[in-house]
Motif scaffolding. Structure first.
Motif, PDB file in Angstrom:
ATOM      1  N   ARG A 292      37.016   0.327  18.016  1.00 35.88           N
ATOM      2  CA  ARG A 292      38.199  -0.720  17.263  1.00 35.88           C
ATOM      3  C   ARG A 292      38.836  -0.543  16.017  1.00 35.88           C
ATOM      4  O   ARG A 292      39.415  -0.659  15.051  1.00 35.88           O
ATOM      5  CB  ARG A 292      38.156  -1.878  16.919  1.00 35.88           C
ATOM      6  N   GLU A 295      45.425   3.084  12.938  1.00 37.15           N
ATOM      7  CA  GLU A 295      45.709   4.142  13.613  1.00 37.15           C
ATOM      8  C   GLU A 295      45.398   5.203  12.142  1.00 37.15           C
ATOM      9  O   GLU A 295      45.315   6.848  12.975  1.00 37.15           O
ATOM     10  CB  GLU A 295      47.369   4.403  13.769  1.00 37.15           C
ATOM     11  N   ARG A 298      41.932   6.532  13.509  1.00 40.54           N
ATOM     12  CA  ARG A 298      41.708   7.031  13.852  1.00 40.54           C
ATOM     13  C   ARG A 298      42.527   8.574  14.115  1.00 40.54           C
ATOM     14  O   ARG A 298      41.671   9.469  14.300  1.00 40.54           O
ATOM     15  CB  ARG A 298      43.043   6.324  15.244  1.00 40.54           C
ATOM     16  N   ARG A 331      40.531  -3.150  27.201  1.00 41.51           N
ATOM     17  CA  ARG A 331      40.525  -2.190  25.617  1.00 41.51           C
ATOM     18  C   ARG A 331      41.303  -1.594  26.206  1.00 41.51           C
ATOM     19  O   ARG A 331      41.156  -0.149  26.948  1.00 41.51           O
ATOM     20  CB  ARG A 331      39.479  -1.810  25.507  1.00 41.51           C
ATOM     21  N   GLU A 333      42.442   0.505  24.384  1.00 40.98           N
ATOM     22  CA  GLU A 333      42.366   2.038  23.023  1.00 40.98           C
ATOM     23  C   GLU A 333      41.674   2.683  23.782  1.00 40.98           C
ATOM     24  O   GLU A 333      41.679   4.089  24.051  1.00 40.98           O
ATOM     25  CB  GLU A 333      41.718   1.335  21.905  1.00 40.98           C
ATOM     26  N   THR A 338      46.119   7.944  24.440  1.00 43.15           N
ATOM     27  CA  THR A 338      45.416   6.907  22.836  1.00 43.15           C
ATOM     28  C   THR A 338      44.753   8.072  22.641  1.00 43.15           C
ATOM     29  O   THR A 338      44.969   7.934  20.941  1.00 43.15           O
ATOM     30  CB  THR A 338      45.198   5.658  23.149  1.00 43.15           C
ATOM     31  N   TRP A 339      44.058   8.672  22.737  1.00 49.87           N
ATOM     32  CA  TRP A 339      43.457   9.451  21.591  1.00 49.87           C
ATOM     33  C   TRP A 339      43.484  10.840  22.468  1.00 49.87           C
ATOM     34  O   TRP A 339      43.188  11.992  21.546  1.00 49.87           O
ATOM     35  CB  TRP A 339      41.933   8.776  22.362  1.00 49.87           C
TER      36      TRP A 339
END
Length: 554
Positions: A292, A295, A298, A331, A333, A338-339
């Motif tokens: 969670r 930005e 992360r 979720r 994310e 996203t990653w």
């Protein structure tokens, strides 16, 4: 007891007999000596008078209903017995039942039932109470109390109750129970208490009713916004869903969905707990996918990732995708978009090869050509490459620290000028991946001059041009697979095994190079001239082939 039993009179007694009997019994139940007996006697007296008045009205109406003309025209015929007409209004029993139903609630239901039994209007009271429960919107508590007192919806209920009304009441109770379950799904303890209360309700003791209750509990659990494993275990223990040795009482497919959600919650709890542990690859992957993070956090976390950490992220995502796909919807994310873009893959061998090439040029220029030996030149080259590698590592770490606070600027420069600042594809980030490379080239220029810096940047440029071709991209992938599969000690031994023969081969090639004419042979012809007497003086500095190889004369 009915009013006639209290007065001790038959049901057809007239008003005069009722009043006389009341006066006699009043002497036994005086208000000051026996208030309860007086109250019971007074209520029975009033009920009996009302019943007698109603009977008298029925008889009068029956007599008035016979036509007078018909009686006059047939005087000889026997007079028929007067037939009681149907009562037009509510009966005294119904009026008494209506009085008992006024302002009725779950708290005073027991007293009203006893009062109806005392008045002898129990049947009309139950019918009126049933209709009252059906008419009222929020009558769950009263209906539950009535079921407990009067045994509705059980094998012991009155046989004269209308079947349609009882079924309608059952459906209404089911709807109210479902609304209460869904309303209590956000409070675990309240939900457990309500499930326990419903499980003990008399109208839910049949097999069909128990199946309905299990189905409703399962659906309410599946629709609950928050899940707790302890809550699920408590419901299973209360309803007997996890009993071994036979089929679960919870019907399908809700039981399978509950187990899937339970396993998903356990997996999610494990990943959340793992995200707070030490910085292992699995912990970093759990923190990236389930942490969670905003930005900025992360991005800062991705700067600490290595190849093993990104591999752990890929493995964790494949596990979620195959075993718990419902998490991908809950979720956002977890989505790879996203990653995955945060992963940077800079060239592994480009900078080391450029450092090695620049160090080799400087050793050749400043060591070997000035008379140094081969081994000393190689040692100087290795030490210089090691020193430049340490400096490169320090510059790279400093640029990463700088990029943590200015990563938005780095992304903006990469989006606008990335294709112009480097010919490598994909284009590197200007601050994080290119700045330290340029600073290292400046240090090499200060240490070795333009040729060393030109060698350094020339190797980088050549490798960057080659990276634009697809065939060149297969090489790094092969080396990466070999690095993952071959153990580290084997790789170190392989590198040393290749380095030592290369150094020895270089020394041999350097020692056996071509020499100039008579280089290193100045002393040998002098000794030859002294040893050979046939050579005419003076001894020549250059001997012919015949003089070198001719045999001596005896």
């Amino acid at each position: 007891m009915s009013c006639w039993e209290v007065l001790g009179l038959p049901a057809d007694a007239d008003k005069r007999s009722i009043k006389r009997q009341y006066a006699n019994l009043l002497k036994q139940h005086r208000p000051d000596e026996d208030p309860e007996g007086f109250q019971r006697l007074r209520e029975a007296y009033e009920q009996a008078l009302a019943w007698a008045d109603w009977q008298q009205e029925v008889v009068v109406e029956a007599e008035e209903s016979i036509p007078v003309d018909w009686l006059e025209t047939q005087p000889e015929a026997p007079r028929p017995e007067p037939r009681p007409a149907e009562p037009q209004g509510p009966s005294p029993s119904q009026r008494l039942a209506m009085q008992c139903l006024e302002a009725i609630s779950a708290t005073n239901l027991a007293d009203r039932v006893a009062q109806a039994r005392l008045y002898g209007c129990e049947r009309d009271f139950e019918h009126g109470l049933l209709m009252h429960c059906l008419a009222q919107e929020d009558s769950y508590a009263l209906t539950e109390a009535a079921i407990g007192q009067l045994h509705w919806l059980t094998p012991w209920q009155r046989e004269d109750l209308p079947v349609g009304a009882t079924e309608q009441l059952r459906n209404k109770l089911m709807g109210l129970a479902w609304s209460r379950l869904t309303g209590a799904s956000h409070d675990n303890q309240r939900f457990l208490d309500l499930a326990r209360q419903l499980g003990a309700s008399p109208w839910l003791q049949t097999l069909d009713a128990r199946q309905w209750l299990n189905r409703c509990l399962a659906m309410a659990l599946l629709q609950a916004p928050h899940w707790s494993e302890a809550w699920f275990d408590a419901i299973c223990a209360q309803q007997g869903w996890k009993q071994t040795g036979h089929h679960s009482p919870c019907p399908e497919p809700w039981w399978s969905q509950l187990l899937a959600r339970s396993h998903c919650a356990t997996f999610l709890e494990q990943q959340t707990r793992l995200a707070t542990t030490a910085d292992s690859s699995d912990a970093k992957a759990a923190r990236m996918l389930f942490g969670r993070l905003d930005e900025d956090a992360r991005m800062r976390l991705s700067m600490t990732f290595g190849a093993q950490d990104w591999a752990a992220c890929e493995a964790l995502y494949r596990t979620v995708e195959s075993r718990h796909p419902e998490l991908l919807e809950d979720r956002p994310e977890l989505a790879p978009d996203t990653w995955r873009p945060l992963r940077r893959q800079p060239p592994i061998m480009a900078v080391p090869l450029a450092i090695l090439g620049a160090s080799t040029w400087m050793s050749w220029q400043f060591e070997y050509l000035l008379g140094g030996s081969f081994f000393s030149s190689v040692l100087d080259m290795l030490m210089r490459a090691l020193l430049l590698g340490v400096v490169a590592w320090g510059l790279s770490a400093c640029c990463k620290v700088l990029c943590r606070g200015a990563w938005r600027l780095d992304q903006s420069l990469h989006a606008r000028f990335g294709h112009w600042l480097s010919v490598r594809r994909p284009a590197p980030l200007p601050i994080r991946e290119s700045l330290w490379v340029g600073l290292l080239g400046g240090l090499i220029y200060l240490a070795g001059g333009t040729p060393a810096a030109g060698t350094y940047f020339g190797i980088l440029g050549a490798l960057a041009v080659m990276s634009r071709r697809r065939t060149f991209g297969r090489g790094p992938s092969v080396f990466a697979r070999l690095y993952e599969r071959i153990p580290g000690d084997v790789l170190i031994g392989l590198c040393l095994g290749l380095l030592v023969p290369l150094v020895l081969l270089g020394n041999a090639l350097a020692s056996n190079g071509a020499l100039a004419v008579n280089q290193g042979l100045q002393a040998w012809p002098q000794r030859t001239c002294i040893a050979r007497q046939l050579t005419p003086p003076p001894c020549p500095s250059e001997l012919s082939t015949l003089q070198w190889h001719s045999t001596s004369q005896p």
